[in-house]
Design an enzyme around this catalytic site. Sequence first.
Site, short mmCIF file in Angstrom:
data_model
loop_
_atom_site.label_atom_id
_atom_site.label_comp_id
_atom_site.label_asym_id
_atom_site.label_seq_id
_atom_site.Cartn_x
_atom_site.Cartn_y
_atom_site.Cartn_z
N ASP A 1 39.24 20.94 -26.84
CA ASP A 1 37.81 21.19 -27.03
C ASP A 1 37.05 20.95 -25.72
O ASP A 1 35.83 21.15 -25.65
CB ASP A 1 37.24 20.40 -28.20
CG ASP A 1 37.39 18.90 -28.05
OD1 ASP A 1 37.93 18.45 -27.01
OD2 ASP A 1 36.97 18.17 -28.97
N SER A 2 37.80 20.57 -24.66
CA SER A 2 37.22 20.57 -23.31
C SER A 2 36.70 21.96 -22.97
O SER A 2 35.92 22.12 -22.03
CB SER A 2 38.26 20.13 -22.28
OG SER A 2 39.45 20.88 -22.40
N ASP B 1 43.11 21.61 -30.56
CA ASP B 1 42.21 20.51 -30.92
C ASP B 1 41.48 20.78 -32.22
O ASP B 1 40.99 21.89 -32.46
CB ASP B 1 41.16 20.33 -29.81
CG ASP B 1 41.38 19.09 -28.98
OD1 ASP B 1 42.11 18.18 -29.45
OD2 ASP B 1 40.83 19.02 -27.88
N GLU C 1 40.92 13.19 -32.75
CA GLU C 1 40.54 11.94 -32.08
C GLU C 1 40.33 10.86 -33.12
O GLU C 1 39.68 11.11 -34.14
CB GLU C 1 39.23 12.15 -31.29
CG GLU C 1 39.39 13.14 -30.15
CD GLU C 1 38.12 13.33 -29.33
OE1 GLU C 1 37.15 12.57 -29.52
OE2 GLU C 1 38.11 14.24 -28.48
N GLU D 1 43.67 8.43 -23.44
CA GLU D 1 42.78 8.85 -22.35
C GLU D 1 42.04 7.66 -21.75
O GLU D 1 41.43 6.86 -22.49
CB GLU D 1 41.76 9.89 -22.89
CG GLU D 1 40.79 10.35 -21.82
CD GLU D 1 40.02 11.62 -22.18
OE1 GLU D 1 40.27 12.19 -23.27
OE2 GLU D 1 39.17 12.02 -21.37
O1 KIV Z 1 40.05 18.65 -24.90
C1 KIV Z 1 40.86 18.36 -24.03
O2 KIV Z 1 41.14 19.12 -23.10
C2 KIV Z 1 41.49 17.06 -24.09
C3 KIV Z 1 41.94 16.46 -22.80
C4 KIV Z 1 41.60 15.05 -22.74
C5 KIV Z 1 43.36 16.64 -22.56
O3 KIV Z 1 41.59 16.48 -25.12
#
Ligand code: KIV
Length: 276
Positions: free
Chosen positions: A56-57, A95, A126, A193
């Site tokens: 979700d980055s 994600d 998460e 992280e």
């Molecule tokens: O969303 C993302 O790219 C992540 C990174 C921390 C790997 O979760």
Amino acid sequence: MYKQLQQRDRSDAPVNVARLGAMKAAGEPIACLTAYDASLALLVDQAGVDLVLVGDSLGMVIQGHGTTVPVTVDHIIYHSEIVARGLRRAFLVADMPFMSYTSPDQALVNAVRLMQEGGAMMVKLEGGAGQVRIVEHLARHDIPVCAHLGLRPQSVHKIGGFRVQGRAPDQAERMLADAVALEGAGADLLLLECVPNEVGRAVRDAVSVPVIGIGAGPDVDGQILVLYDILGITQGRMPRFVRDFMQGTGSVREACEHYVTAVKDRSYPAPEHCFS
Ligand code: KIV
């Protein structure tokens, strides 16, 4: 029928959960990157990356938001589907975005969408102890799960910024207990992280599933970075753990290969990329 899944058009077998576990057992570092489109997914795959995350980055590096909070399930599905078309060997993780797993049933519906529509082989969410019930529910339905601990960007407004987690002994203890509980609930992979090296090491030793780090030091079972960060595309102040692999290379493919080599020979992360 199974041949298709095993071989596609490459002679080396696609990476799966069992292979990731075997890599941990053998002490072979797992090289992971994010990707968001088919062309770069193909390059990353050809460079030898073992696991690709549609993170979700993308809310920040693709959509231009300041956080990952605005990302939706439909956004992840769109990007996962196109990344899946580029992959031949790497294992695809997608994600679960903000508020897409607030109850076991909602999580299951969204995880199934990420797998059926997005082509993901595993979903990442998460959370700590609060997500144990969700992970149990997904695992009971044979959905492979990666649990993301340490700095959890979806909680940025609650935490009050992107900062190192687990420096205080009680916080580190809680993270360790959460990791054990999530593995017990059925998580197949952990992502850690922004934590001090010693927390990364302690979590790696406390669980039998692979632990992938981003800013979690050199002792975890694998490393992941955001693709646009290692290609020097992302603008502004970079987190300490980022290394620009484009420097000194002539192409994106070469930069990705250098990243894979640096993870495999453990020259990345170096002390300057780590937290104490
Ligand atoms: O969303 C993302 O790219 C992540 C990174 C921390 C790997 O979760």
